[in-house]
Design a protein around this motif. Sequence first.
Motif, short mmCIF file in Angstrom:
data_model
loop_
_atom_site.label_atom_id
_atom_site.label_comp_id
_atom_site.label_asym_id
_atom_site.label_seq_id
_atom_site.Cartn_x
_atom_site.Cartn_y
_atom_site.Cartn_z
N ILE A 197 35.51 60.01 38.04
CA ILE A 197 36.39 58.86 37.82
C ILE A 197 37.79 59.32 37.40
O ILE A 197 38.80 58.77 37.81
CB ILE A 197 35.80 57.89 36.77
N VAL A 198 37.84 60.38 36.59
CA VAL A 198 39.13 60.91 36.13
C VAL A 198 39.84 61.60 37.28
O VAL A 198 41.07 61.48 37.44
CB VAL A 198 38.93 61.90 34.96
N ILE A 199 39.07 62.30 38.12
CA ILE A 199 39.67 62.97 39.29
C ILE A 199 40.34 61.93 40.19
O ILE A 199 41.48 62.09 40.60
CB ILE A 199 38.58 63.73 40.09
N GLY A 200 39.63 60.85 40.47
CA GLY A 200 40.17 59.84 41.38
C GLY A 200 41.43 59.17 40.85
O GLY A 200 42.33 58.85 41.60
N MET A 201 41.49 59.00 39.52
CA MET A 201 42.61 58.26 38.94
C MET A 201 43.82 59.12 38.64
O MET A 201 44.94 58.64 38.65
CB MET A 201 42.17 57.60 37.64
N THR A 202 43.60 60.37 38.31
CA THR A 202 44.71 61.22 37.86
C THR A 202 45.02 62.32 38.86
O THR A 202 46.10 62.37 39.45
CB THR A 202 44.40 61.82 36.48
N SER A 252 40.56 43.18 40.61
CA SER A 252 41.49 44.06 39.90
C SER A 252 42.92 43.91 40.41
O SER A 252 43.87 44.32 39.74
CB SER A 252 41.06 45.53 40.04
N PHE A 253 43.09 43.30 41.62
CA PHE A 253 44.43 43.09 42.15
C PHE A 253 45.28 42.29 41.17
O PHE A 253 46.40 42.67 40.84
CB PHE A 253 44.37 42.36 43.50
N TYR A 254 44.74 41.12 40.71
CA TYR A 254 45.56 40.27 39.84
C TYR A 254 45.35 40.53 38.36
O TYR A 254 46.11 40.04 37.52
CB TYR A 254 45.37 38.79 40.18
N THR A 255 44.32 41.32 38.00
CA THR A 255 44.11 41.63 36.58
C THR A 255 44.81 42.92 36.17
O THR A 255 45.22 43.07 35.02
CB THR A 255 42.61 41.77 36.25
N THR A 256 44.97 43.85 37.13
CA THR A 256 45.53 45.16 36.77
C THR A 256 46.60 45.64 37.75
O THR A 256 47.76 45.83 37.38
CB THR A 256 44.41 46.22 36.72
N ASP A 257 46.22 45.84 39.02
CA ASP A 257 47.08 46.56 39.97
C ASP A 257 48.44 45.90 40.19
O ASP A 257 49.48 46.54 40.04
CB ASP A 257 46.36 46.70 41.33
N TRP A 258 48.41 44.62 40.58
CA TRP A 258 49.68 43.95 40.88
C TRP A 258 50.55 43.77 39.64
O TRP A 258 51.76 44.05 39.69
CB TRP A 258 49.41 42.60 41.56
N PRO A 259 49.99 43.31 38.48
CA PRO A 259 50.84 43.18 37.29
C PRO A 259 51.49 44.49 36.86
O PRO A 259 52.68 44.53 36.52
CB PRO A 259 49.87 42.67 36.21
N TYR A 301 44.15 52.96 29.88
CA TYR A 301 43.56 51.61 29.99
C TYR A 301 42.54 51.56 31.11
O TYR A 301 41.44 51.01 30.95
CB TYR A 301 44.67 50.58 30.23
N LEU A 302 42.88 52.14 32.26
CA LEU A 302 41.95 52.15 33.39
C LEU A 302 40.67 52.89 33.04
O LEU A 302 39.57 52.44 33.36
CB LEU A 302 42.60 52.82 34.61
N LEU A 303 40.81 54.01 32.38
CA LEU A 303 39.64 54.81 32.01
C LEU A 303 38.71 54.06 31.06
O LEU A 303 37.50 54.12 31.17
CB LEU A 303 40.08 56.12 31.34
N ARG A 304 39.30 53.32 30.14
CA ARG A 304 38.50 52.65 29.11
C ARG A 304 37.92 51.31 29.57
O ARG A 304 36.79 50.97 29.22
CB ARG A 304 39.35 52.42 27.85
N PHE A 305 38.70 50.57 30.35
CA PHE A 305 38.30 49.19 30.63
C PHE A 305 38.10 48.84 32.10
O PHE A 305 37.50 47.82 32.40
CB PHE A 305 39.34 48.21 30.05
N GLN A 306 38.63 49.66 33.00
CA GLN A 306 38.62 49.26 34.41
C GLN A 306 37.95 50.28 35.33
O GLN A 306 38.31 50.40 36.49
CB GLN A 306 40.07 49.02 34.89
N LYS A 307 36.99 51.03 34.84
CA LYS A 307 36.36 52.07 35.67
C LYS A 307 35.85 51.56 37.01
O LYS A 307 36.05 52.19 38.04
CB LYS A 307 35.22 52.74 34.90
N PRO A 308 35.16 50.39 37.04
CA PRO A 308 34.64 49.92 38.34
C PRO A 308 35.73 49.61 39.36
O PRO A 308 35.47 49.57 40.55
CB PRO A 308 33.87 48.65 37.97
#
Length: 312
Positions: free
Chosen positions: A37-42, A98-105, A142-149
């Motif tokens: 998960i960390v590899i994919g995000m960072t 996740s589009f309107y909860t995380t990515d787009w904002p 924030y992604l690591l802690r709350f938005q892994k899926p």
Amino acid sequence: MQDFGFIVVGLVLLILGGSWLLKTAVALSLRLNIPKIVIGMTVVSFATSAPELIVSVKAALDGFPDLALGNVVGSNIANIGLVLGITVILGTIDVKKSFYTTDWPVMMIASVLFFVFIFFDHEIQRYEGVIMLIFLCAFLIYLLRFQKPAVEDEAPEDDVLLPNYKTALFLIIGGIALWGGSELLISGAVGMATSFGVTERVIAITVVSVGTSIPELAASIIAVVKKEKAISLGNLLGSNIFNILAVLGITSIITPIKAVDLGLLNNDIFWMLGISLLLLPLVFFPKKMSLGKWEGILLLAVYVSFVYVTIQ
């Protein structure tokens, strides 16, 4: 013609170098037992932004700040208007929550932050670059802690544990390719701007930015042709977030970036904000949480209009 050749060869080297660097980064991460998960995000996100980062840093250090800025602004517009537009014309994609909860904002906050930093004094200072990087780190935490899926692996086929000699080889040739590609691309872009009598910004916002968006476009088309899941909207927005916060953040810390051609501030940045805002209603209307052919045609039309207005 020679300048165009430099641009083409430079872009090819940047794309190959970024791919080799990505293989190296993922292999090292797997060897160090870093969670996937960390590899994919960072790791993957930073590696796929490497061509834009190298080009922007080199352009800023060589005294062509408009190339650095135009590359990022143009890439962000191309990712949504060109890449996403063509992708959803070829096949409908479903948009995740996740589009309107995380990515787009987060993309909009990063875009507005960039606008505020550069619009009033025409320059991104070192301390502003530090703020951008701090915001990026906070977003990743924030992604690591709350938005892994919500996080998807952009390139699962690259998740291979390479032998040590191959890891070292990919690292060396990837680094050389990125350096050589950036040299050729900037030389060709400046030469083409001079020969056509336009500014570096115009070449950066059109030719260079489309070139650095080619990997995303190619991945999207291949996914559609193979009838696999098309590239996710979240990954495209993530690329835009990294372009602003990581590429401009790191570049401005190394050397402050001053906008010379004010067309970037009077025209381009508003197109970037506008096409980013346009995504929100398109995702909900006419069909909720889905993007299809007509939305793609509209996004592509906006991108073509932007290019037409820019080169006039």
